[in-house]
Design a protein around this motif. Structure first.
Motif, PDB file in Angstrom:
ATOM      1  N   UNK A 138       0.827  -1.205   0.000  1.00 56.48           N
ATOM      2  CA  UNK A 138       0.000   0.000   0.000  1.00 56.48           C
ATOM      3  C   UNK A 138       0.860   1.253   0.000  1.00 56.48           C
ATOM      4  N   UNK A 139       1.937   1.229   0.743  1.00 60.90           N
ATOM      5  CA  UNK A 139       2.844   2.376   0.800  1.00 60.90           C
ATOM      6  C   UNK A 139       3.485   2.620  -0.566  1.00 60.90           C
ATOM      7  N   UNK A 140       3.880   1.565  -1.248  1.00 65.66           N
ATOM      8  CA  UNK A 140       4.481   1.694  -2.575  1.00 65.66           C
ATOM      9  C   UNK A 140       3.471   2.238  -3.587  1.00 65.66           C
ATOM     10  N   UNK A 141       2.236   1.743  -3.521  1.00 68.72           N
ATOM     11  CA  UNK A 141       1.191   2.231  -4.431  1.00 68.72           C
ATOM     12  C   UNK A 141       0.920   3.712  -4.195  1.00 68.72           C
ATOM     13  N   UNK A 142       0.857   4.107  -2.934  1.00 67.43           N
ATOM     14  CA  UNK A 142       0.604   5.499  -2.587  1.00 67.43           C
ATOM     15  C   UNK A 142       1.733   6.392  -3.091  1.00 67.43           C
ATOM     16  N   UNK A 143       2.968   5.953  -2.936  1.00 70.12           N
ATOM     17  CA  UNK A 143       4.110   6.730  -3.405  1.00 70.12           C
ATOM     18  C   UNK A 143       4.066   6.886  -4.923  1.00 70.12           C
ATOM     19  N   UNK A 144       3.642   5.837  -5.605  1.00 67.68           N
ATOM     20  CA  UNK A 144       3.555   5.867  -7.068  1.00 67.68           C
ATOM     21  C   UNK A 144       2.490   6.857  -7.532  1.00 67.68           C
ATOM     22  N   UNK A 145       1.347   6.885  -6.877  1.00 67.46           N
ATOM     23  CA  UNK A 145       0.285   7.801  -7.280  1.00 67.46           C
ATOM     24  C   UNK A 145       0.556   9.230  -6.825  1.00 67.46           C
ATOM     25  N   UNK A 146       1.328   9.412  -5.760  1.00 71.85           N
ATOM     26  CA  UNK A 146       1.635  10.756  -5.273  1.00 71.85           C
ATOM     27  C   UNK A 146       2.770  11.430  -6.044  1.00 71.85           C
TER      28      UNK A 146
ATOM     29  N   UNK B 125       3.504  15.505  -6.375  1.00 66.82           N
ATOM     30  CA  UNK B 125       4.651  16.211  -5.805  1.00 66.82           C
ATOM     31  C   UNK B 125       5.316  17.101  -6.858  1.00 66.82           C
ATOM     32  N   UNK B 126       5.397  16.625  -8.090  1.00 66.29           N
ATOM     33  CA  UNK B 126       5.980  17.433  -9.165  1.00 66.29           C
ATOM     34  C   UNK B 126       5.122  18.673  -9.402  1.00 66.29           C
ATOM     35  N   UNK B 127       3.808  18.476  -9.524  1.00 65.14           N
ATOM     36  CA  UNK B 127       2.903  19.599  -9.744  1.00 65.14           C
ATOM     37  C   UNK B 127       2.935  20.568  -8.557  1.00 65.14           C
ATOM     38  N   UNK B 128       3.015  20.029  -7.360  1.00 66.31           N
ATOM     39  CA  UNK B 128       3.064  20.862  -6.162  1.00 66.31           C
ATOM     40  C   UNK B 128       4.336  21.695  -6.124  1.00 66.31           C
ATOM     41  N   UNK B 129       5.470  21.101  -6.443  1.00 65.35           N
ATOM     42  CA  UNK B 129       6.730  21.848  -6.482  1.00 65.35           C
ATOM     43  C   UNK B 129       6.680  22.947  -7.533  1.00 65.35           C
ATOM     44  N   UNK B 130       6.099  22.655  -8.694  1.00 66.13           N
ATOM     45  CA  UNK B 130       5.959  23.672  -9.738  1.00 66.13           C
ATOM     46  C   UNK B 130       5.081  24.825  -9.251  1.00 66.13           C
ATOM     47  N   UNK B 131       3.983  24.499  -8.580  1.00 59.77           N
ATOM     48  CA  UNK B 131       3.077  25.515  -8.070  1.00 59.77           C
ATOM     49  C   UNK B 131       3.772  26.374  -7.009  1.00 59.77           C
ATOM     50  N   UNK B 132       4.502  25.727  -6.109  1.00 55.85           N
ATOM     51  CA  UNK B 132       5.207  26.466  -5.058  1.00 55.85           C
ATOM     52  C   UNK B 132       6.298  27.366  -5.635  1.00 55.85           C
ATOM     53  N   UNK B 133       6.908  26.951  -6.733  1.00 56.43           N
ATOM     54  CA  UNK B 133       7.953  27.755  -7.352  1.00 56.43           C
ATOM     55  C   UNK B 133       7.396  29.066  -7.908  1.00 56.43           C
ATOM     56  N   UNK B 134       6.122  29.072  -8.248  1.00 54.73           N
ATOM     57  CA  UNK B 134       5.486  30.258  -8.831  1.00 54.73           C
ATOM     58  C   UNK B 134       4.790  31.140  -7.801  1.00 54.73           C
TER      59      UNK B 134
END
Length: 90
Positions: free
Chosen positions: A16-24, A28-37
């Motif tokens: 379950x932890x691996x599946x969650x990391x895969x879907x998240x 995380x990429x989109x969140x980092x892009x949003x935070x950068x702006x």
């Protein structure tokens, strides 16, 4: 018997932890892009921008705060009171 159950539960938790990391990962990429702006954001802004729930956005931001990617501060928001604000760590 308990050892077998513990092993089975441990394996299930890891899966379950691996599946969650895969879907998240894309979030995380989109969140980092949003935070950068944006200089400072709150979870509800992130949720609206990424199309996810506020609780999911909050959980992702907490994970980033735990690993030091973002800093956390209290922000007063009219109508909401004091909420957590997040910004990229420099």
């Amino acid at each position: 018997m308990l050892v077998a159950l513990d092993a089975k539960n441990s394996k299930r938790a890891e899966t379950e932890k691996a599946k969650r990391a895969e879907t998240d990962a894309p979030l995380f990429v989109a969140l980092n892009d949003y935070l950068a702006c944006h200089e400072l954001v709150i979870a509800s802004e992130v949720a609206t921008a990424l199309g996810i729930s506020t609780s999911k956005a909050s959980a992702l931001l907490r994970k980033l705060a735990t690993n030091g990617t973002v800093t956390v501060c209290d922000v007063k928001v009219k109508g909401k009171g004091t909420v957590k604000g997040y910004a990229l760590a420099h």
